[in-house]
Design a protein around this motif. Structure first.
Motif: not given
Length: 599
Positions: A82-94
């Protein structure tokens, strides 16, 4: 009907023309070793057995777009995947908040509707800057034994009313800002976790391991240059994509529907929360694959076994496909990166268990997600029956907790399942299955740190799914509380048997018992927090995998070996396999007669 789909996002490709295959391979090896080092450093620095011994963690390096470049091989797919999803979620929220990522930042994230797997699996993400340019991230994830939910521990929270009842939510929170520790965030953690020294200690270990990974990645860029590392990364992802497309193209075009059922809440009076369908229809056309999850049961509004679409569902699907089509034992090592998932599209209507709508609870998604992976395997069995196993025996997660010496203690134990048989091979006994490949806790470690005693830990005999290649066996484990406390459980497979394949018999379901005083109680597969008195005993009975192939075609010598090893009885050998054993020997005449009569 609103539908969602998961496809791996693409970034603008670097010019890979200048990268030679040897240099690309060397860079791949370096990326892989960075993730492995992160994993080992995390294990050695951790306080809890769930990370130190069970290896319930993930470590990965991703590029600035959130595409995975490498992952730690000793961690579980449900953590690294899931780590790519974590990072993409962070980028989206930022981006939505208008915040920036800066050198020296460390970001904490566990939002299950923002790419995370579920709340207890917290990521710590360290951005990598090269000459003031963001060039990637080094990330670790790990399961934490308490996350501040409505009952102790982070497993067995199966009846949460919504995600807010599942514990603290960290939606792209900076715990270090430009290198400075954000003290109030760490104090909030300590004030809201039941075992803060252990949990926060594990979190600090994650930060340290992620920082090590970030430094190693920047060292790699300094050695080869950013352009060459990016070109190698693009070529490696393209190579993995080509390998997956080749494997898909070798399958017969067609549509392959399959379904299984999970217990849900088998003791509940509400028919809508039990006997729940998991459906997967795979469509293959050329070198692309679509996995449609329509037909899966609707989301449960106040039961926490819904599965996050990104972070659990995608990993469950991709893991099964990658394991079957690109088995490393057959095709050799293939770079584990985001290129592998590009030919695969996952679709599902919103509002299903496999695509829940916020704020539906999801913390106990572990076993349903494993059942989804098993269902994808069943779908693939129609296209490549010799490359899959029969139905798996699912796992069970036990959470123990208590209060001693004015301090909370918590412990999570993952009780093994078993694999089904496969063409040419019996199912593996007593192992975690599919997307969950954590290790068991050594009894010595558990008993030396916790007020628990293990009274029994053995294979469950005489219950394997019969087949030409039999299913694997689960275990029986007895845990005794040495002081008053509580237990909670999330599991599956008490009602539905693991499926047999190619004429093999179904496996056997799991069970759970509690002994308190002179009373023994049979418990469901999912148990909200239940007080347990001193000397209470919890007995976890593991499932067995399904059999593969006609049991009457099993080599009689293998049947005899199982009898001599006391894995099955002589009566079972005769009834299930048509093998007659007397005085420790095969009676070949009687066996041939019995098997002939069966035809």
């Amino acid at each position: 009907m609103v539908s969602s789909e998961i496809q791996q996002p693409r970034a603008a490709a670097a010019d890979a023309a200048g990268i030679d295959p040897i240099t690309a391979a060397v860079i791949q090896g370096a990326l892989r070793n960075i993730a492995i080092e992160m994993g080992y450093k995390l294990m050695r620095m951790s306080y809890s057995s769930i990370i130190r011994e069970s290896e319930d963690f993930g470590a990965a390096v991703v590029d600035e777009h959130g595409r995975q470049l490498s992952e730690s091989i000793q961690s579980t797919p449900l953590q690294s995947g899931p780590i790519p999803g974590y990072v993409q979620g962070v980028l989206k929220q930022f981006a939505e908040r208008g915040e920036t990522i800066n050198p020296g930042d460390v970001i904490m994230h566990n939002d299950p509707y923002g790419g995370a797997s579920h709340g207890p699996d917290v990521a710590f993400i360290v951005p990598c800057f090269h000459k003031d340019e963001l060039v990637g991230f080094a990330c670790t994830t790990a399961h934490h034994l308490d996350i501040g939910a409505h009952s102790p521990g982070s497993a067995g929270i199966v009846d949460a009313v919504d995600v807010y009842a599942e514990g603290l939510q960290f939606k792209s929170i900076k715990v270090y800002d430009r290198g400075q520790k954000v003290g109030p965030v760490w104090q909030i953690l300590r004030d809201n976790l039941r075992a803060p020294d252990m949990v926060v200690g594990d979190m600090e270990a994650q930060v340290a391991a992620s920082r090590i990974g970030a430094q190693r990645y920047l060292d790699l860029i300094d050695r080869y240059g950013l352009d060459k590392v990016r070109a190698a990364s693009e070529e490696l992802m393209a190579y993995s994509e080509r390998m997956m497309r080749k494997a898909i193209s070798e399958l017969p075009d067609g549509t392959y529907p399959a379904h299984t059922f999970i217990d849900g809440f088998e003791h509940d009076d509400d028919p809508d929360v039990k006997n729940l369908k998991i459906a997967a229809t795979i469509t293959i056309k050329g070198d692309e694959m679509i996995v449609d999850l329509s037909g899966t049961a609707k989301q449960l509004e106040t039961k926490a076994i819904n599965m996050p679409y990104v972070g659990t569902v995608d990993v469950a699907v991709w893991l099964a496909i990658r394991s079957v089509l690109l088995d490393s034992a057959v095709v050799g090592e293939i770079p584990q990166n985001s290129g592998l998932t590009r030919p695969i599209t996952i679709t599902s209507p919103e509002g299903l268990m496999c695509n829940p709508i916020f704020p539906a609870p999801v913390i106990a998604r572990f076993c349903p997600g494993n059942a989804l992976s098993d269902t994808v395997m069943k779908s693939l069995s129609q296209a490549v029956p010799k490359q899959v196993s029969a139905g798996i025996g699912n796992l069970k997660v036990l959470a123990f907790s208590g209060y001693r010496n004015n301090t909370h203690w918590v412990h999570m134990e993952i009780c093994e399942g078993a694999y089904g048989g496969r063409h040419g091979m019996d199912g593996m006994d007593a192992v975690d299955t599919l997307y969950a490949n954590t290790r068991n806790n050594p009894i010595e470690d558990l008993e030396s740190h916790l007020p628990l005693r293990i009274l029994k830990y053995e294979l469950r005999e005489d219950v394997c799914g019969a087949g030409k290649w039999r299913g694997g066996m689960g275990t029986i484990r007895e845990f005794q509380m040495l002081g008053a406390g509580g237990v909670s459980v999330e599991g599956e497979g008490h009602v539905f048997k693991p499926w047999g394949l190619e004429g093999g018999n179904d496996g056997h379901p799991a069970g759970l018992l509690m002994k308190q005083g002179n009373q023994t109680t049979s418990l469901p597969s999912k148990l909200p927090y239940k007080a347990a008195q001193e000397d209470a005993i919890l007995v976890a009975v593991g499932p067995s995998g399904g059999g593969y192939g006609n049991p009457f075609e099993r080599d009689p010598k293998k049947v005899l070996d199982d009898v001599l090893d006391e894995l099955i009885t002589a009566e079972t050998a005769k009834h299930d396999y048509g093998v007659v054993i007397a005085d420790g020997q095969i009676d070949m005449a009687a066996t041939e007669k019995l098997r002939a009569a069966a035809h």
